[in-house]
Design an enzyme around this catalytic site. Sequence first.
Site: not given
Ligand code: IMP
Length: 192
Positions: A8, A10, A13, A67, A147-148, A169, A174-175
């Site tokens: 990444t 970022n 991250k 991802d 995000g969401y 959290k 999920h992470r």
């Molecule tokens: P990335 O895999 O970190 O790039 O996440 C992809 C997209 O999924 C993010 O830009 C968010 O919109 C959404 N997303 C992933 N994980 C989360 C979370 O823990 N909370 C809220 N949105 C999430």
Amino acid sequence: MATVVVATGNPGKLDELQAYLGDLGWHLQLKPGDLEIAETGTTFLENARLKASGVAQATGHWAIADDSGLQVDALKGAPGLYSARYAENDGARIARVLSELEGNVERGAQFVCALALARPDGTIALETQGICRGEILRAPRGQGGFGYDPIFYLPQLGQSFAELSPEQKRIHSHRGRAFQQLLPAFQQIRLD
Ligand code: IMP
């Protein structure tokens, strides 16, 4: 200390991964800014593999990639792989999901996080997928997260992701689950 490149650009991250992997004694490093790996996979796991593999091969170091995204049952898994691109910004993405679910009593949804660790030659050493099931609220709740998070509700805790502390959290998300699943294997692996 073994270097592991995080796939990444970022820094936020990187900090987040540091919180999960901090005790392993790995030196985490951001991927080179000009290195872009196309996310052409059809699943979260395929994209995590592609990113980990591509960054490992390009840098000659071990590489870790994740991802993730939101899958809403009543939207047949959308926004899914398009979670980050579902609309222009977080507010608009939330508004889109809420309007697509308007009047729908089926609110089930899940966040998915795929995680892959690649060897310096690009082969995948470890991979997993963490899932967190919940429900989509009818209006945003809470100020935290990103995000969401404000529309994703965990019935067992009675809180949205945006109302959880960062520690909560990390336990429930999920992470967090994906990292907890791989942690024993991370502790065993020899990065040389
Ligand atoms: P990335 O895999 O970190 O790039 O996440 C992809 C997209 O999924 C993010 O830009 C968010 O919109 C959404 N997303 C992933 N994980 C989360 C979370 O823990 N909370 C809220 N949105 C999430």
